[in-house]
Write a protein that holds these residues in place. Structure first.
Motif, PDB file in Angstrom:
ATOM      1  N   PRO A   1       0.828  -1.226   0.000  1.00 47.46           N
ATOM      2  CA  PRO A   1       0.000   0.000   0.000  1.00 47.46           C
ATOM      3  C   PRO A   1       0.859   1.273   0.000  1.00 47.46           C
ATOM      4  O   PRO A   1       0.537   2.227  -0.718  1.00 47.46           O
ATOM      5  CB  PRO A   1      -0.803  -0.118   1.302  1.00 47.46           C
ATOM      6  N   ALA A   2       1.951   1.265   0.769  1.00 43.29           N
ATOM      7  CA  ALA A   2       2.804   2.455   0.819  1.00 43.29           C
ATOM      8  C   ALA A   2       3.424   2.737  -0.544  1.00 43.29           C
ATOM      9  O   ALA A   2       3.496   3.888  -0.992  1.00 43.29           O
ATOM     10  CB  ALA A   2       3.896   2.276   1.873  1.00 43.29           C
ATOM     11  N   LEU A   3       3.862   1.661  -1.216  1.00 47.29           N
ATOM     12  CA  LEU A   3       4.470   1.834  -2.535  1.00 47.29           C
ATOM     13  C   LEU A   3       3.438   2.321  -3.551  1.00 47.29           C
ATOM     14  O   LEU A   3       3.715   3.202  -4.365  1.00 47.29           O
ATOM     15  CB  LEU A   3       5.099   0.510  -2.985  1.00 47.29           C
ATOM     16  N   ARG A   4       2.226   1.742  -3.472  1.00 48.39           N
ATOM     17  CA  ARG A   4       1.145   2.180  -4.360  1.00 48.39           C
ATOM     18  C   ARG A   4       0.811   3.655  -4.133  1.00 48.39           C
ATOM     19  O   ARG A   4       0.635   4.421  -5.074  1.00 48.39           O
ATOM     20  CB  ARG A   4      -0.104   1.323  -4.139  1.00 48.39           C
ATOM     21  N   ASN A   5       0.733   4.046  -2.847  1.00 51.30           N
ATOM     22  CA  ASN A   5       0.449   5.451  -2.537  1.00 51.30           C
ATOM     23  C   ASN A   5       1.521   6.370  -3.108  1.00 51.30           C
ATOM     24  O   ASN A   5       1.229   7.434  -3.632  1.00 51.30           O
ATOM     25  CB  ASN A   5       0.368   5.671  -1.025  1.00 51.30           C
ATOM     26  N   THR A   6       2.774   5.940  -2.969  1.00 49.45           N
ATOM     27  CA  THR A   6       3.878   6.746  -3.489  1.00 49.45           C
ATOM     28  C   THR A   6       3.707   6.954  -4.989  1.00 49.45           C
ATOM     29  O   THR A   6       3.874   8.059  -5.498  1.00 49.45           O
ATOM     30  CB  THR A   6       5.225   6.074  -3.174  1.00 49.45           C
ATOM     31  N   LEU A   7       3.341   5.859  -5.677  1.00 46.89           N
ATOM     32  CA  LEU A   7       3.136   5.931  -7.123  1.00 46.89           C
ATOM     33  C   LEU A   7       2.008   6.916  -7.443  1.00 46.89           C
ATOM     34  O   LEU A   7       2.124   7.753  -8.342  1.00 46.89           O
ATOM     35  CB  LEU A   7       2.779   4.526  -7.644  1.00 46.89           C
TER      36      LEU A   7
ATOM     37  N   LEU B   1      -0.355   6.091   3.836  1.00 41.18           N
ATOM     38  CA  LEU B   1       0.956   5.501   4.109  1.00 41.18           C
ATOM     39  C   LEU B   1       1.977   5.960   3.081  1.00 41.18           C
ATOM     40  O   LEU B   1       1.678   6.020   1.894  1.00 41.18           O
ATOM     41  CB  LEU B   1       0.871   3.978   3.999  1.00 41.18           C
ATOM     42  N   THR B   2       3.194   6.284   3.535  1.00 42.19           N
ATOM     43  CA  THR B   2       4.299   6.487   2.599  1.00 42.19           C
ATOM     44  C   THR B   2       5.487   5.686   3.118  1.00 42.19           C
ATOM     45  O   THR B   2       5.515   5.310   4.302  1.00 42.19           O
ATOM     46  CB  THR B   2       4.698   7.967   2.498  1.00 42.19           C
ATOM     47  N   LEU B   3       6.463   5.429   2.264  1.00 45.74           N
ATOM     48  CA  LEU B   3       7.588   4.575   2.661  1.00 45.74           C
ATOM     49  C   LEU B   3       8.337   5.099   3.890  1.00 45.74           C
ATOM     50  O   LEU B   3       8.650   4.322   4.787  1.00 45.74           O
ATOM     51  CB  LEU B   3       8.544   4.381   1.475  1.00 45.74           C
ATOM     52  N   PRO B   4       8.638   6.417   3.967  1.00 50.97           N
ATOM     53  CA  PRO B   4       9.357   6.876   5.167  1.00 50.97           C
ATOM     54  C   PRO B   4       8.608   6.565   6.467  1.00 50.97           C
ATOM     55  O   PRO B   4       9.240   6.280   7.489  1.00 50.97           O
ATOM     56  CB  PRO B   4       9.467   8.384   4.954  1.00 50.97           C
ATOM     57  N   GLN B   5       7.264   6.575   6.420  1.00 52.65           N
ATOM     58  CA  GLN B   5       6.508   6.251   7.629  1.00 52.65           C
ATOM     59  C   GLN B   5       6.775   4.813   8.076  1.00 52.65           C
ATOM     60  O   GLN B   5       6.738   4.514   9.260  1.00 52.65           O
ATOM     61  CB  GLN B   5       5.009   6.408   7.373  1.00 52.65           C
ATOM     62  N   LEU B   6       7.042   3.924   7.097  1.00 51.64           N
ATOM     63  CA  LEU B   6       7.257   2.521   7.452  1.00 51.64           C
ATOM     64  C   LEU B   6       8.567   2.340   8.201  1.00 51.64           C
ATOM     65  O   LEU B   6       8.677   1.475   9.063  1.00 51.64           O
ATOM     66  CB  LEU B   6       7.241   1.654   6.192  1.00 51.64           C
TER      67      LEU B   6
ATOM     68  N   LEU C   1      13.968   2.633  -0.143  1.00 47.18           N
ATOM     69  CA  LEU C   1      13.853   4.082  -0.288  1.00 47.18           C
ATOM     70  C   LEU C   1      15.134   4.658  -0.898  1.00 47.18           C
ATOM     71  O   LEU C   1      15.093   5.512  -1.786  1.00 47.18           O
ATOM     72  CB  LEU C   1      13.624   4.669   1.109  1.00 47.18           C
ATOM     73  N   PHE C   2      16.266   4.164  -0.429  1.00 50.81           N
ATOM     74  CA  PHE C   2      17.562   4.606  -0.939  1.00 50.81           C
ATOM     75  C   PHE C   2      17.672   4.305  -2.429  1.00 50.81           C
ATOM     76  O   PHE C   2      18.059   5.176  -3.222  1.00 50.81           O
ATOM     77  CB  PHE C   2      18.678   3.893  -0.167  1.00 50.81           C
ATOM     78  N   GLY C   3      17.280   3.089  -2.808  1.00 51.46           N
ATOM     79  CA  GLY C   3      17.344   2.696  -4.214  1.00 51.46           C
ATOM     80  C   GLY C   3      16.510   3.618  -5.085  1.00 51.46           C
ATOM     81  O   GLY C   3      16.986   4.134  -6.104  1.00 51.46           O
TER      82      GLY C   3
END
Lengths: 302, 325
Positions: free
Chosen positions: B85-91, B276-281, B302-304
């Motif tokens: 979900p976080a990755l989808r939200n980021t997209l 949700l976003t990746l940094p929150q995870l 996230l780094f990648g």
């Protein structure tokens, strides 16, 4: 917009002068319509940007009861809300902590970043391009990427969690964005100034302090402002390092918990929000030029 | 890198004086660069290597770490319910929020270059929200978009328009965040304004003489001239989205009623993982669930992503590296 008009003609404000030909009147009418259309659009946009501030301000001055209703305009003005927020236990401490973090952080960043930016802009050495690549990479990096080991380092090895020092101390070892911004500006200063100073017997350090720094004042002011607001606005850093100790909270972190303490009181929450926004806005009116220069420096002179 | 092109054997013997000068120069370079060299080692390289190390370890921050191989990686990608979900939200945020921000920023930039009366007022009005501290701005928007008593739904209601749930509705929480992001467009407005004013006037005049309308002038004169800035805005927007943290977190907390203080557990991404976003995870796994290994996996993902976009920026904007010699 009519294709009769090139952009520059819009510079002249529309006037009604007597004795024009029909064609001339038509051009003037188009120009007037143009002026009206542009300014109506700008006003509409300005409402979008300004209204949130207005509603925050109005709600901050409502009574507790009224803030729970759908009213938009306060029945009576409760200026004492601002005072209530100011005197909330902890609020003054958050201010002091934020000022300490932002003030000391900015000073340390400038002290450490200026020589580095100068070296990256002017000295020739092997790996300089690679160094610049590293600066840009660290600048683009989300702080969350390295936070786990950094937290373990500060908390487990140096026992400094619950304070703001893990946020302030790294500033004594440069900030990538500040280096980048300063370097971009220093590149625009002709080398000849330093060469002349060195012919006169100046050391590199003296040339930097006496010749370059006075010329780089606008960039230094922009970097200082950006860094100050970065610290002022920082939420993630204080959340990681200071959350366990309320005496070390900053405004950004404390503001959120303020809503928790005053659960239903939107008026007090908005009064607190207003007090957190105020310094930024006041400073903007004193340092508009530096802000704008900083932003354009990042985007345009790339 | 010119020094490497000369083979050391063929370099002529240096005089004593010249050698001393070179040594002094190296010392000077080192002295000027030392704060950064120390900083980048302690606060960038060391934690990066450490993050890779911990991504293969089971470690709760208290008992000694133990090697578990790829377990953290498979956990994050297959069993951790928040990751996809976080990755989808980021997209979603990259596509919708960044696009709208660039278009709206350009629009406001174009508008402000045309405004002649009260330009100072308009510029200030458009710029100020950008300076509002993210937490304060998010609190303000949580209030403005409050479905029950908030002014926005209040006004929408009196106009007979539908009143969305905004931050409380999983379908509206991201649009609400987008609205907040559009409000803080001031930086882009300034950048676009500066580049628009740099477009040579003669080109507009020439285009007008050729009979070009305003759209044709925009397409054939304005756009080609500001294209590097558009690209810059897109890429920095994407990188900002990778770091998007404070606004979705605070909005979720206020809307869910769970807020503030240490020790209060917050199920991230309220409502229904939509913010949700990746940094929150990284925060959720590392600092709430004490799963250091899992947090480090997220950090590396996230780094990648951040490095891919940075590489793109560098390729397109190699001007950042250029010096005058």
């Amino acid at each position: 917009m009519s294709n009769l008009l090139i952009d520059r003609e819009l510079d002249a404000p529309p006037t009604t002068a007597p004795g024009l030909t029909a064609a001339g009147r038509a051009v003037r009418r188009t120009r007037l319509l143009n002026w009206v259309a542009v300014h109506a659009l700008a006003l509409a946009a300005a409402l979008f940007f300004v209204l949130p501030f207005v509603f925050v301000f109005l709600t901050a001055l409502m009574s507790d009861q009224q803030a729970l209703t759908r009213n938009l305009w306060p029945d009576s003005w409760h200026w004492e809300n601002l005072r209530t927020v100011w005197e909330t236990p902890g609020f003054l401490t958050w201010w002091k902590n934020t000022l300490l973090y932002a003030g000391l952080g900015t000073a340390l960043t400038l002290l450490s970043s200026i020589p580095v930016a100068y070296a990256l802009a002017r000295f020739k050495f092997r790996g300089r391009n690679f160094a610049m690549l590293l600066v840009i990479s660290t600048m683009m990096l989300p702080p969350q990427v390295v936070i786990v080991p950094m937290y373990l380092f500060w908390a487990k090895q140096l026992h400094l969690s619950g304070t703001l020092w893990p946020l302030i101390i790294p500033m004594a070892f440069t900030d990538a964005f500040s280096i980048f911004l300063l370097r971009q500006f220093l590149l625009t200063i002709p080398k000849e100034y330093v060469d002349a100073a060195k012919v006169d017997g100046c050391s590199d350090f003296r040339a930097l302090v006496r010749v370059i720094l006075p010329m780089a004042k606008p960039a230094i002011a922009a970097v200082a402002l950006f860094q100050f607001f970065y610290c002022w606005n920082d939420y993630f850093g204080p959340q990681i390092y200071a959350s366990e100790n309320p005496a070390a909270w900053t405004l950004s972190y404390g503001l959120e918990s303020f809503k928790g303490a005053h659960h239903t009181n939107w008026n007090l929450t908005m009064a607190a929000t207003l007090l957190v926004m105020a310094p930024v806005i006041i400073l903007f009116f004193f340092a508009q030029k530096a802000f704008i220069e900083g932003v354009t420096l990042t985007g345009v002179k790339g | 890198m010119t020094a490497t092109t000369i083979a050391p054997a063929r370099r002529p013997a240096l005089s004593e004086g010249l050698r001393r000068k070179r040594r002094q120069e190296r010392l000077r370079n080192l002295a000027f660069l030392s704060p950064w060299l120390i900083g980048v080692s302690i606060f960038f390289l060391y934690p990066l290597v450490s993050t890779v190390y911990f991504s293969f370890m089971k470690y709760d921050g208290f008992t000694a770490p133990t090697w578990v191989g790829l377990k953290n990686w498979t956990y994050v990608f297959t069993d951790y319910p928040f990751f996809w979900p976080a990755l989808r939200n980021t997209l979603w945020l990259v596509i919708v929020m960044v696009t709208l921000r660039v278009l709206f920023g350009l629009g406001i930039g174009l508008l402000i270059t045309k405004v002649k009366t009260g330009a100072g007022f308009f510029r200030t009005a458009f710029y100020l929200p950008y300076l509002a501290p993210p937490v304060a701005a998010t609190m303000a928007f949580a209030f403005l978009l409050n479905p029950g008593t908030g002014p926005v739904n209040n006004i929408l209601g009196s106009l007979g328009l539908p009143q969305p749930g905004w931050f409380s509705d999983p379908h509206w929480s991201k649009p609400a965040l987008t609205l907040l992001a559009l409000w803080g467009i001031g930086d882009l407005m300034v950048i676009f304004m500066a580049s628009l004013l740099d477009v040579p006037q003669e080109q507009y005049e020439a285009a007008s003489l050729d009979g070009a309308g305003w759209w044709q002038r925009f397409k054939f004169v304005t756009l080609p001239n500001i294209q590097p800035i558009v690209l810059f805005a897109v890429i920095t927007g994407v990188i900002q989205t990778m770091q998007y943290y404070t606004q979705p977190l605070v909005a979720g907390k206020v809307a869910s009623g769970v807020i503030g203080g240490s020790g209060q557990q917050f199920e991230p991404g309220y409502p229904e993982k939509s913010t949700l976003t990746l940094p929150q995870l990284v925060y959720h796994l590392g600092f709430q669930r004490f799963d250091t290994g899992g947090a480090c996996v997220i950090a590396l993902v996230l780094f990648g992503l951040a490095m891919v976009f940075t590489a793109f920026l560098m390729r397109r904007g190699s001007g950042f590296l250029a010096t005058d010699d």
